[in-house]
Design a protein around this motif. Structure first.
Motif, PDB file in Angstrom:
ATOM      1  N   LEU A 219       0.842  -1.191   0.000  1.00 49.85           N
ATOM      2  CA  LEU A 219       0.000   0.000   0.000  1.00 49.85           C
ATOM      3  C   LEU A 219       0.875   1.237   0.000  1.00 49.85           C
ATOM      4  O   LEU A 219       1.732   1.406   0.867  1.00 49.85           O
ATOM      5  N   GLU A 220       0.643   2.110  -0.975  1.00 45.43           N
ATOM      6  CA  GLU A 220       1.401   3.350  -1.079  1.00 45.43           C
ATOM      7  C   GLU A 220       0.433   4.502  -1.312  1.00 45.43           C
ATOM      8  O   GLU A 220      -0.375   4.471  -2.249  1.00 45.43           O
ATOM      9  N   LEU A 221       0.508   5.515  -0.459  1.00 53.48           N
ATOM     10  CA  LEU A 221      -0.354   6.690  -0.574  1.00 53.48           C
ATOM     11  C   LEU A 221       0.514   7.925  -0.759  1.00 53.48           C
ATOM     12  O   LEU A 221       1.543   8.080  -0.094  1.00 53.48           O
ATOM     13  N   SER A 222       0.094   8.809  -1.652  1.00 53.28           N
ATOM     14  CA  SER A 222       0.874  10.009  -1.913  1.00 53.28           C
ATOM     15  C   SER A 222      -0.024  11.232  -1.952  1.00 53.28           C
ATOM     16  O   SER A 222      -1.187  11.161  -2.357  1.00 53.28           O
ATOM     17  N   ILE A 223       0.517  12.371  -1.510  1.00 53.12           N
ATOM     18  CA  ILE A 223      -0.216  13.627  -1.528  1.00 53.12           C
ATOM     19  C   ILE A 223       0.793  14.769  -1.539  1.00 53.12           C
ATOM     20  O   ILE A 223       1.884  14.670  -0.965  1.00 53.12           O
ATOM     21  N   TYR A 242       2.802 -10.894   3.971  1.00 52.78           N
ATOM     22  CA  TYR A 242       3.732  -9.842   3.540  1.00 52.78           C
ATOM     23  C   TYR A 242       3.007  -8.505   3.543  1.00 52.78           C
ATOM     24  O   TYR A 242       1.887  -8.386   3.035  1.00 52.78           O
ATOM     25  N   LEU A 243       3.656  -7.485   4.116  1.00 52.78           N
ATOM     26  CA  LEU A 243       3.042  -6.159   4.207  1.00 52.78           C
ATOM     27  C   LEU A 243       4.087  -5.092   3.919  1.00 52.78           C
ATOM     28  O   LEU A 243       5.160  -5.084   4.518  1.00 52.78           O
ATOM     29  N   ARG A 244       3.775  -4.200   2.980  1.00 55.48           N
ATOM     30  CA  ARG A 244       4.638  -3.044   2.710  1.00 55.48           C
ATOM     31  C   ARG A 244       3.792  -1.787   2.727  1.00 55.48           C
ATOM     32  O   ARG A 244       2.785  -1.693   2.025  1.00 55.48           O
ATOM     33  N   LEU A 245       4.186  -0.834   3.573  1.00 58.37           N
ATOM     34  CA  LEU A 245       3.457   0.424   3.711  1.00 58.37           C
ATOM     35  C   LEU A 245       4.384   1.584   3.388  1.00 58.37           C
ATOM     36  O   LEU A 245       5.513   1.644   3.873  1.00 58.37           O
ATOM     37  N   LYS A 246       3.882   2.510   2.590  1.00 60.45           N
ATOM     38  CA  LYS A 246       4.686   3.679   2.222  1.00 60.45           C
ATOM     39  C   LYS A 246       3.764   4.891   2.080  1.00 60.45           C
ATOM     40  O   LYS A 246       2.725   4.832   1.432  1.00 60.45           O
ATOM     41  N   ASP A 247       4.160   5.987   2.714  1.00 63.41           N
ATOM     42  CA  ASP A 247       3.507   7.277   2.505  1.00 63.41           C
ATOM     43  C   ASP A 247       4.485   8.373   2.901  1.00 63.41           C
ATOM     44  O   ASP A 247       5.507   8.109   3.532  1.00 63.41           O
ATOM     45  N   GLY A 248       4.181   9.585   2.551  1.00 62.80           N
ATOM     46  CA  GLY A 248       5.058  10.703   2.883  1.00 62.80           C
ATOM     47  C   GLY A 248       4.453  11.653   3.894  1.00 62.80           C
ATOM     48  O   GLY A 248       4.988  12.742   4.117  1.00 62.80           O
ATOM     49  N   PHE A 249       3.339  11.245   4.514  1.00 62.71           N
ATOM     50  CA  PHE A 249       2.636  12.170   5.407  1.00 62.71           C
ATOM     51  C   PHE A 249       2.188  11.531   6.714  1.00 62.71           C
ATOM     52  O   PHE A 249       1.541  12.163   7.531  1.00 62.71           O
ATOM     53  N   LEU A 250       2.563  10.265   6.949  1.00 62.17           N
ATOM     54  CA  LEU A 250       2.255   9.549   8.182  1.00 62.17           C
ATOM     55  C   LEU A 250       0.748   9.364   8.379  1.00 62.17           C
ATOM     56  O   LEU A 250       0.119  10.003   9.228  1.00 62.17           O
ATOM     57  N   ASP A 267       7.762   2.378   5.521  1.00 56.15           N
ATOM     58  CA  ASP A 267       8.387   3.629   5.074  1.00 56.15           C
ATOM     59  C   ASP A 267       7.320   4.721   5.110  1.00 56.15           C
ATOM     60  O   ASP A 267       6.740   5.079   4.088  1.00 56.15           O
ATOM     61  N   VAL A 268       7.032   5.203   6.310  1.00 55.60           N
ATOM     62  CA  VAL A 268       5.989   6.214   6.488  1.00 55.60           C
ATOM     63  C   VAL A 268       6.609   7.469   7.098  1.00 55.60           C
ATOM     64  O   VAL A 268       7.556   7.409   7.865  1.00 55.60           O
ATOM     65  N   GLY A 269       6.050   8.615   6.730  1.00 57.46           N
ATOM     66  CA  GLY A 269       6.621   9.882   7.173  1.00 57.46           C
ATOM     67  C   GLY A 269       7.647  10.368   6.169  1.00 57.46           C
ATOM     68  O   GLY A 269       7.835   9.789   5.097  1.00 57.46           O
ATOM     69  N   GLU A 270       8.319  11.434   6.517  1.00 60.93           N
ATOM     70  CA  GLU A 270       9.277  12.049   5.598  1.00 60.93           C
ATOM     71  C   GLU A 270      10.473  12.567   6.381  1.00 60.93           C
ATOM     72  O   GLU A 270      10.355  12.941   7.541  1.00 60.93           O
ATOM     73  N   PHE A 271      11.618  12.570   5.729  1.00 58.19           N
ATOM     74  CA  PHE A 271      12.843  13.038   6.367  1.00 58.19           C
ATOM     75  C   PHE A 271      13.182  14.439   5.849  1.00 58.19           C
ATOM     76  O   PHE A 271      14.000  14.617   4.961  1.00 58.19           O
ATOM     77  N   ASP A 272      12.466  15.416   6.355  1.00 58.39           N
ATOM     78  CA  ASP A 272      12.819  16.803   6.044  1.00 58.39           C
ATOM     79  C   ASP A 272      12.266  17.707   7.149  1.00 58.39           C
ATOM     80  O   ASP A 272      11.378  17.338   7.919  1.00 58.39           O
ATOM     81  N   GLU A 273      12.816  18.892   7.221  1.00 54.14           N
ATOM     82  CA  GLU A 273      12.477  19.817   8.294  1.00 54.14           C
ATOM     83  C   GLU A 273      11.031  20.249   8.226  1.00 54.14           C
ATOM     84  O   GLU A 273      10.363  20.391   9.259  1.00 54.14           O
TER      85      GLU A 273
END
Length: 365
Positions: A219-223, A242-250, A267-273
């Motif tokens: 599952l991958e969500l993007s915004i 098997y489970l893979r989770l990815k998003d950039g906004f938690l 891989d949830v959340g983002e690595f930036d200020e």
């Protein structure tokens, strides 16, 4: 006469089925022996990148209309009672595109299609630009990659043979039915790969994924704008392996029944200020979502955690839950937060294999 032409029709048709349909149709010029053989193909593979000459100047819209006319002729002449596989990939723009594409899909569904593979990247210029796939008793594999939306009927017993579902679409165009009602209705679904584009969506989006047969979930969500939209994901799949989770906004994840998953990738959340400042603004409830997710994965045997997720955990200084079943851990961390490893070791009393991948941080957040 060549030796291939001496083969039985069924053998030649089987050979032609491995070719793109354009090339299979082209064999009709070889001799009268080959004229109609392509019309019995059980597999149809149509891609406008093979049909349109990229070096030839002309209207893109006109070329796509010609390609759609070609698709129409292929389907009209095809005499196979069952379509084993229907692959249709279209790029460019065509104002009349989606209604005709949906007609093609309906045609192969009525022909007991087993596998559908759609790659639709067209600017259709219509108010209703969703792909539509009607209920099918025969469909086993469905792959959809589209800049548009997707609508499918959702009721108990729909698509009873569907085993593999690989979909990448706009959730704004698709509406609620796809993500709230459809997945739990797919009783035979074993593998789901879902990439959802949340751009233009506002408020809280509810994603409901369930199924007693589901074994693999990606599952991958993007915004783009994390201030306008949030997502709550409920996963109810007791046989999940098997489970893979990815998003950039938690997003918020609730994994019910705590399945004994063999492998998890987070891989949830983002690595930036900017994202970490956003977490500070929305408060502890949003920040603790990674820990809530891990509570639902206490029976997992192998977990891989991205550097983005590690940074979120480290920045908020949350205590990790005890993971008694975890025997293998793959942890990606930036140099600024490698000490998080100590917390993981305390939470994994039965850990046997540890892979620590340290990524160099060029700036400290």
């Amino acid at each position: 006469m060549d030796k291939i032409s001496l083969l039985p029709d069924d053998v030649i048709i089987h050979i032609l089925s491995f070719l793109p349909t354009k090339h299979a149709v082209a064999t009709s010029i070889l001799s009268s022996r080959w004229v109609n053989l392509w019309s019995f193909l059980p597999s149809i593979d149509l891609d406008d990148s093979l049909y349109v000459n990229p070096l030839k100047k002309g209207s893109s819209s006109s070329s796509n209309v010609m390609f759609l006319d070609f698709v129409q002729r292929v389907l009209s002449f095809n005499q196979s009672q069952t379509i084993v596989k229907f692959r249709l990939h279209i790029h460019g723009s065509c104002g009349q595109g989606m209604s005709r594409i949906n007609g093609f899909i309906q045609s192969v569904v009525l022909r007991n299609v087993v596998e559908i593979d759609l790659g639709i990247f067209v600017d259709v210029g219509e108010d209703d630009c969703c792909l539509r796939i009607e209920n099918s008793e025969s469909l086993e594999v469905l792959k959809v990659n589209s800049v548009n939306g997707l609508k499918m009927p959702a009721f108990s017993g729909c698509f009873p043979r569907l085993r593999t579902f690989d979909v990448k679409v706009s959730l704004y165009e698709s509406g609620d039915d796809l993500i709230t009602n459809l997945f739990p209705c797919l009783s035979g679904l074993e593998k789901l790969s879902f990439v959802g584009d949340l751009n233009d969506c506002v408020g809280e989006i509810y994603v409901n994924i369930g199924g007693k047969a589901l074994k693999s979930l990606e599952l991958e969500l993007s915004i783009d704008n994390i201030d306008d939209c949030d997502a709550m994901v409920v996963i109810d799949a007791p046989r999940l392996e098997y489970l893979r989770l990815k998003d950039g906004f938690l997003a918020s994840y609730l994994v019910r029944n705590k399945p004994a998953i063999s492998e998890v990738s987070i891989d949830v959340g983002e690595f930036d200020e900017e994202f970490l400042e956003f977490l500070d603004e929305v408060g502890p409830a949003r920040c603790s979502r990674v820990i809530e997710l891990l509570h639902g994965l206490v029976n997992a045997k192998f977990i891989s955690v991205s550097a983005n997720t590690s940074k979120v955990i480290f920045s908020q200084k949350w205590n990790l839950p005890v993971l008694p079943s975890l025997t293998k851990l793959e942890l990606y961390v930036h140099t600024s937060c490698w000490i998080l490893l100590l917390s993981w070791l305390e939470s994994c009393p039965n850990l046997k294999i540890l892979s620590l991948i340290i990524k160099v941080s060029f700036h400290i957040l």
